[in-house]
Design an enzyme around this catalytic site. Structure first.
Site, PDB file in Angstrom:
ATOM      1  N   SER A  31     -45.374  -9.611  70.516  1.00  0.00           N
ATOM      2  CA  SER A  31     -45.480  -9.387  72.082  1.00  0.00           C
ATOM      3  C   SER A  31     -46.234 -10.534  72.658  1.00  0.00           C
ATOM      4  CB  SER A  31     -46.184  -8.060  72.377  1.00  0.00           C
ATOM      5  OG  SER A  31     -45.712  -6.920  71.820  1.00  0.00           O
TER       6      SER A  31
HETATM    7  N1  SAH Z   1     -46.951  -4.571  67.961  1.00  0.00           N
HETATM    8  C1  SAH Z   1     -46.236  -5.985  67.882  1.00  0.00           C
HETATM    9  C2  SAH Z   1     -45.042  -5.856  68.600  1.00  0.00           C
HETATM   10  C3  SAH Z   1     -43.746  -5.383  67.614  1.00  0.00           C
HETATM   11  S1  SAH Z   1     -42.225  -5.333  68.610  1.00  0.00           S
HETATM   12  C4  SAH Z   1     -46.857  -7.018  68.252  1.00  0.00           C
HETATM   13  O1  SAH Z   1     -47.989  -7.256  67.722  1.00  0.00           O
HETATM   14  O2  SAH Z   1     -46.502  -8.236  68.792  1.00  0.00           O
HETATM   15  C5  SAH Z   1     -42.003  -3.558  68.415  1.00  0.00           C
HETATM   16  C6  SAH Z   1     -42.013  -3.174  67.057  1.00  0.00           C
HETATM   17  O3  SAH Z   1     -41.736  -1.574  67.088  1.00  0.00           O
HETATM   18  C7  SAH Z   1     -40.940  -3.534  66.297  1.00  0.00           C
HETATM   19  O4  SAH Z   1     -41.127  -4.079  65.152  1.00  0.00           O
HETATM   20  C8  SAH Z   1     -39.958  -2.135  66.261  1.00  0.00           C
HETATM   21  O5  SAH Z   1     -39.200  -2.130  64.798  1.00  0.00           O
HETATM   22  C9  SAH Z   1     -40.857  -1.149  66.053  1.00  0.00           C
HETATM   23  N2  SAH Z   1     -40.272   0.250  66.559  1.00  0.00           N
HETATM   24  C10 SAH Z   1     -39.469   0.448  67.253  1.00  0.00           C
HETATM   25  N3  SAH Z   1     -39.479   2.086  67.279  1.00  0.00           N
HETATM   26  C11 SAH Z   1     -40.041   2.220  66.195  1.00  0.00           C
HETATM   27  C12 SAH Z   1     -40.392   3.732  65.896  1.00  0.00           C
HETATM   28  N4  SAH Z   1     -39.976   4.773  66.250  1.00  0.00           N
HETATM   29  N5  SAH Z   1     -41.561   3.772  64.818  1.00  0.00           N
HETATM   30  C13 SAH Z   1     -42.135   2.571  64.499  1.00  0.00           C
HETATM   31  N6  SAH Z   1     -41.987   1.337  64.980  1.00  0.00           N
HETATM   32  C14 SAH Z   1     -41.055   1.374  65.739  1.00  0.00           C
END
Ligand code: SAH
Length: 287
Positions: free
Chosen positions: A136
């Site tokens: 993000s």
């Molecule tokens: N927190 C991250 C952003 C990751 S992007 C950062 O530090 O920048 C969002 C993430 O959410 C992705 O890796 C995706 O696989 C995960 N995601 C989506 N649906 C999910 C779910 N039901 N349970 C766990 N993770 C999920």
């Protein structure tokens, strides 16, 4: 901003309220000159003391990240100026919480992205991390944590849904006593473990699983953050909030807004619809 009070479950209409889109901000140019300048104007004054170790947890709960190698001091020192500049930039975009800005300044974001993209590590942009997911944008990471903290009370136990590469979890670990983070894509869960290992964060636990189910064996949480957008906030997560606790999530499909939900009673939640945002989708199940 709109505020709504509703009984559980929250209606879908609570996600469609007004919200003002933040004007797209240019990414900071992280030359040494501007970095020094920004560092001077930065509101960040202090660094956080390391948070206390989490309480012992019952068997079956996620295990802590085990330190295997430590980060090079020189590597940290080399990125100090851009980290400060990034925090100062995010402060100029409107994030006011000093502890959140200090956390942003502390966590070495370049360690969470592949080396080919490292020149952009301290720009305020989201970047690909593989598997069609992204790290993000620093502004939105800071803004969501600021919203979670509200008027700045200490957060004890926090849950993040969507570990991705682990960056936001690391930032959260600077402002909360215990952080749990769930990822549904196994290679990303492994990537986050590898990224976080050198940082030796004792109060962070990673879990591979479907975050839509939450982590009932550890609940209730003082805060829950979703890093992926669903059409509505999963019911299980609302039920795992402590009374008085907040959940911050992007909600929507093509058009998304940040939503902050506060649990005000056993079966009563309030909901605020805030600024527009753009996140990858929240998906059920594991991969
Ligand atoms: N927190 C991250 C952003 C990751 S992007 C950062 O530090 O920048 C969002 C993430 O959410 C992705 O890796 C995706 O696989 C995960 N995601 C989506 N649906 C999910 C779910 N039901 N349970 C766990 N993770 C999920």
């Amino acid at each position: 901003m709109s505020e709504k009070r509703s009984n559980f479950p929250l209606p879908l209409s609570s996600v469609t309220g007004a919200g003002t889109r933040k004007p797209a901000a240019p990414a900071p140019v992280a030359t040494p000159q501007t970095a020094t300048q920004n560092a001077r104007t930065s509101q960040v004054q202090t660094r956080q003391a390391p948070p206390p170790a989490p309480r012992p947890v019952a068997p079956g709960t996620p295990q802590p990240v085990q330190p295997q190698q430590t980060m090079q001091r020189s590597e940290l020192a080399a990125t100090e100026a851009p980290r400060r500049a990034m925090a100062a930039y995010v402060a100029r975009l409107g994030v006011k919480d000093g502890q959140v800005l200090a956390a942003l300044e502390t966590v070495p974001r370049h360690m969470f992205i592949e080396s080919a993209l490292s020149s952009q590590a301290y720009a305020d942009v989201s970047l690909p991390i593989g598997h069609n997911q992204t790290i993000s944008q620093p502004y939105i990471v800071a803004r969501m944590i600021e919203l979670l903290r509200g008027s700045g009370q200490p957060l004890r136990r926090v849950l993040e849904i969507g570990t991705g590469c682990g960056y936001q979890a690391a930032v959260l670990s600077c402002v909360a006593q215990e952080v749990y983070s769930i990822e549904r894509i196994k290679p990303l869960h492994e990537l986050a473990k590898a990224n976080l290992r050198p940082l030796r964060i004792a109060n962070l636990r990673l879990q591979y699983g479907d975050g839509m189910l939450g982590l009932p064996q550890v609940a209730p949480f003082d805060g829950i953050i979703l890093a992926a957008a669903g059409l509505e906030v999963p019911r299980a997560l609302l039920e795992q909030l402590a009374i008085g606790a907040r959940l911050v999530a992007p909600v929507g499909a093509q058009v998304q807004h940040l939503q902050r939900i506060t649990r005000i009673g056993k079966s009563e939640w309030t909901s605020e619809t805030l600024e527009a945002c753009h996140f990858v989708p929240l998906r059920p199940g594991i991969v």
